[in-house]
Write a protein that holds these residues in place. Structure first.
Motif, PDB file in Angstrom:
ATOM      1  N   CYS A  38       0.822  -1.219   0.000  1.00 12.11           N
ATOM      2  CA  CYS A  38       0.000   0.000   0.000  1.00 12.11           C
ATOM      3  C   CYS A  38       0.851   1.261   0.000  1.00 12.11           C
ATOM      4  O   CYS A  38       0.309   2.358   0.106  1.00 12.11           O
ATOM      5  CB  CYS A  38      -0.874   0.027   1.241  1.00 12.11           C
ATOM      6  SG  CYS A  38      -2.001  -1.333   1.241  1.00 12.11           S
ATOM      7  N   ASP A  50      -0.902   4.760  -0.502  1.00 14.43           N
ATOM      8  CA  ASP A  50      -1.730   4.886  -1.709  1.00 14.43           C
ATOM      9  C   ASP A  50      -3.186   4.644  -1.295  1.00 14.43           C
ATOM     10  O   ASP A  50      -3.770   3.590  -1.549  1.00 14.43           O
ATOM     11  CB  ASP A  50      -1.272   3.870  -2.772  1.00 14.43           C
ATOM     12  CG  ASP A  50      -1.914   4.137  -4.126  1.00 14.43           C
ATOM     13  OD1 ASP A  50      -2.791   5.017  -4.204  1.00 14.43           O
ATOM     14  OD2 ASP A  50      -1.560   3.450  -5.100  1.00 14.43           O
ATOM     15  N   SER A  53      -5.785   3.838  -3.991  1.00 20.57           N
ATOM     16  CA  SER A  53      -5.407   2.750  -4.911  1.00 20.57           C
ATOM     17  C   SER A  53      -5.086   3.276  -6.311  1.00 20.57           C
ATOM     18  O   SER A  53      -5.530   2.695  -7.309  1.00 20.57           O
ATOM     19  CB  SER A  53      -6.527   1.695  -4.997  1.00 20.57           C
ATOM     20  OG  SER A  53      -6.840   1.190  -3.741  1.00 20.57           O
ATOM     21  N   LYS A  58      -5.541  -0.147  -8.060  1.00 17.67           N
ATOM     22  CA  LYS A  58      -4.561  -1.066  -7.487  1.00 17.67           C
ATOM     23  C   LYS A  58      -5.188  -1.853  -6.338  1.00 17.67           C
ATOM     24  O   LYS A  58      -4.773  -1.754  -5.177  1.00 17.67           O
ATOM     25  CB  LYS A  58      -3.330  -0.290  -6.995  1.00 17.67           C
ATOM     26  CG  LYS A  58      -2.599   0.502  -8.056  1.00 17.67           C
ATOM     27  CD  LYS A  58      -1.936  -0.321  -9.122  1.00 17.67           C
ATOM     28  CE  LYS A  58      -1.022  -1.371  -8.574  1.00 17.67           C
ATOM     29  NZ  LYS A  58      -0.506  -2.228  -9.691  1.00 17.67           N
ATOM     30  N   SER A  59      -6.183  -2.668  -6.674  1.00 16.74           N
ATOM     31  CA  SER A  59      -6.936  -3.338  -5.615  1.00 16.74           C
ATOM     32  C   SER A  59      -6.086  -4.345  -4.840  1.00 16.74           C
ATOM     33  O   SER A  59      -6.411  -4.670  -3.704  1.00 16.74           O
ATOM     34  CB  SER A  59      -8.163  -4.016  -6.202  1.00 16.74           C
ATOM     35  OG  SER A  59      -7.773  -4.751  -7.332  1.00 16.74           O
ATOM     36  N   GLY A  61      -2.842  -3.801  -4.330  1.00 17.18           N
ATOM     37  CA  GLY A  61      -1.641  -3.064  -3.952  1.00 17.18           C
ATOM     38  C   GLY A  61      -0.564  -3.168  -5.031  1.00 17.18           C
ATOM     39  O   GLY A  61      -0.830  -3.612  -6.147  1.00 17.18           O
ATOM     40  N   ARG A 259     -14.622  -4.383  -4.985  1.00 17.44           N
ATOM     41  CA  ARG A 259     -14.522  -3.098  -4.273  1.00 17.44           C
ATOM     42  C   ARG A 259     -15.661  -2.918  -3.270  1.00 17.44           C
ATOM     43  O   ARG A 259     -15.472  -2.365  -2.194  1.00 17.44           O
ATOM     44  CB  ARG A 259     -14.486  -1.941  -5.292  1.00 17.44           C
ATOM     45  CG  ARG A 259     -14.416  -0.553  -4.719  1.00 17.44           C
ATOM     46  CD  ARG A 259     -13.309  -0.312  -3.709  1.00 17.44           C
ATOM     47  NE  ARG A 259     -11.969  -0.564  -4.208  1.00 17.44           N
ATOM     48  CZ  ARG A 259     -10.872  -0.530  -3.436  1.00 17.44           C
ATOM     49  NH1 ARG A 259     -10.943  -0.249  -2.148  1.00 17.44           N
ATOM     50  NH2 ARG A 259      -9.683  -0.794  -3.949  1.00 17.44           N
ATOM     51  N   SER A 284      -5.971  -5.626 -11.411  1.00 13.44           N
ATOM     52  CA  SER A 284      -5.400  -4.977 -10.233  1.00 13.44           C
ATOM     53  C   SER A 284      -4.519  -3.802 -10.648  1.00 13.44           C
ATOM     54  O   SER A 284      -3.489  -3.526 -10.033  1.00 13.44           O
ATOM     55  CB  SER A 284      -4.609  -5.979  -9.397  1.00 13.44           C
ATOM     56  OG  SER A 284      -4.131  -5.349  -8.242  1.00 13.44           O
ATOM     57  N   PRO A 406      -6.078  -0.234  -1.285  1.00 13.53           N
ATOM     58  CA  PRO A 406      -5.969  -1.619  -1.740  1.00 13.53           C
ATOM     59  C   PRO A 406      -6.675  -2.553  -0.740  1.00 13.53           C
ATOM     60  O   PRO A 406      -6.633  -2.301   0.481  1.00 13.53           O
ATOM     61  CB  PRO A 406      -4.457  -1.871  -1.762  1.00 13.53           C
ATOM     62  CG  PRO A 406      -3.871  -0.515  -2.020  1.00 13.53           C
ATOM     63  CD  PRO A 406      -4.761   0.441  -1.275  1.00 13.53           C
TER      64      PRO A 406
END
Ligand SMILES: Cc1ncc(COP(=O)(O)O)c(C=O)c1O
Length: 430
Positions: A38, A50, A53, A58-59, A61, A259, A284, A406
């Motif tokens: 993260c 972050d 994300s 960037k789910s 990371g 999400r 991702s 993330p």
């Protein structure tokens, strides 16, 4: 070279997205050295969370080892081959997985970014009407505060004033309908909006025979202000569209792949869209890669001899990019094996609690809302014309009064994020 030089050189040549470049005079771009999980590691040695994300993509990371491995394995084989007249095991396996999302969505079309996926769904809807001789059906119905991207078609169906107004001369005008907003599943309107529906239905009625499609971000409107609306509203408007033969386009580019705590946010309303657009979290955020899932019946509308003119001739150079497909397969695998759908549901409670603590300590946040792995609140500002959110962002460099981290973020990092947000708000508002 020192950081400062990189920043200067950057501003000499680069034009950044979604920005008034003059802002960069006082607030220089962060120089990223590396990123892990993260955290973004800056060239000056600082670490930044972050917390959004990287624009919601960037789910898993940064630098997830399984994704890294998947990518390097694929790189040993081939990196991209034209997807017209070719196929490969990866794209077939991905299509098989994606068509398991909803049994009625049996066909997958590929693009690069989210806006292009939206363009494809819009074009498929209109083209199907042309083939079917439904000459009256040309209108798009969209939602107030909706956002679907920046290309001209996607922007046309978005209700984001500033992003839109300069291009009006080239945009088409949809009909915008207001959803019924809620702040959580505890809100009575989450279950039913019965008393409001007749008014909404009445406003839709003039378009029953002229609309080709209704486009929505299911339940969560991201760029329009991190707003949450009632699943009953979605259920009812989807049902209304079906009753009148209007296609439903579910733009799950931000909400899809966990999400909101489910694979698709549509599942909260139990609806069956004619098109589902996916992007961002599908890989991702490793590679621009998006898809449009659609039904057998729509596919069959286009299926005929070439000389009938029915073929969907939309072509993107990178359609079906194998690196994206490999990363999407790995992402879907990790989402299951690391139980990240469940983690997104747990994050809902944690994120709300932490944002509530910031609200309580500052007395400056209101309208707290969230669903799954995001939470947002509005700043109570003394002067609405001042860019307070931006000032807080500058002070924190971590957030803009919403967190959409993330799914892999740890509880410890979340606490750190809360402290930073709190300090940033206090710093700006004294
Ligand atoms: C709901 C939604 N649709 C479409 C898009 C556009 O995606 P892209 O930026 O990949 O073109 C976005 C991007 O934020 C989005 O949130």
């Amino acid at each position: 070279m020192k950081d400062i030089s990189w920043q200067q050189l950057d501003l000499q040549w680069n034009w950044h997205p979604c920005a008034q470049m003059k802002d960069y005079e006082s607030f220089k771009p962060l120089v990223i050295q590396s990123a892990q999980g993260c955290y973004l590691n800056l060239a000056d040695g600082k670490k930044v969370i972050d917390a959004i994300s990287s624009w919601w993509c960037k789910s898993l990371g940064h630098q997830h080892p399984v994704l890294k491995q998947a990518l390097s394995e694929q790189l040993e084989k081939f990196e991209h081959v034209i997807f017209a007249n070719t196929t490969n095991k990866i794209i077939v396996r991905l299509a098989e997985k994606l068509t398991q999302f909803m049994p009625h969505l049996t066909k997958v079309f590929y693009a690069g970014d989210g806006s292009c996926a939206v363009e494809i769904a819009l074009k498929m809807s209109l083209h199907a009407r042309v083939i079917g001789g439904e000459h009256l059906r040309r209108k798009i119905i969209a939602l107030h505060n909706g956002y679907h991207g920046e290309t001209l078609g996607a922007l046309s169906v978005s209700d984001v004033g500033l992003y839109r107004q300069s291009y009006r001369a080239w945009l088409f005008e949809p009909v915008f309908v207001s959803p019924v907003y809620v702040t959580s599943a505890e809100d009575p309107k989450w279950e039913t909006i019965e008393s409001e529906w007749p008014r909404i239905e009445q406003s839709l009625a003039p378009y029953a025979a002229t609309a080709t499609a209704l486009i929505v971000e299911p339940l969560v409107q991201g760029a329009g202000g991190m707003k949450l609306y009632s699943p009953d509203f979605l259920r009812r408007i989807a049902h209304w569209a079906k009753q009148h033969g209007i296609h439903l386009i579910a733009d799950e580019i931000m909400t899809g792949i966990g999400r909101t705590g489910k694979r698709l946010a549509c599942e909260y309303a139990g609806i069956q869209p004619d098109f589902v657009c996916l992007g961002k979290g599908l890989t991702s955020g490793w590679i621009p890669f998006s898809t449009v899932l659609t039904t057998e019946s729509l596919y069959q509308t286009f299926y005929d001899e070439m000389n009938t003119g029915k073929a969907f001739l939309h072509s993107h150079t990178y359609s079906g990019h194998v690196l994206g497909a490999r990363l999407a397969l790995a992402t879907l695998h990790i989402m299951e094996t690391e139980h990240l759908y469940a983690r997104a549901c747990t994050l809902q409670t944690i994120l709300r609690r932490l944002m509530q603590e910031v609200a309580d300590k500052t007395g400056l946040l209101t309208n707290l809302r969230g669903l799954g792995a995001w939470v947002a609140a509005d700043l109570v500002v003394p002067d609405p014309h001042q860019r307070w959110g931006y000032l807080v962002y500058q002070a924190a460099v971590h957030n803009t009064i919403y967190w959409l981290p993330p799914l892999t973020i740890s509880d410890h990092t979340l606490s750190e994020l809360k402290e930073i947000t709190l300090q940033a708000i206090l710093e700006v508002f004294g």
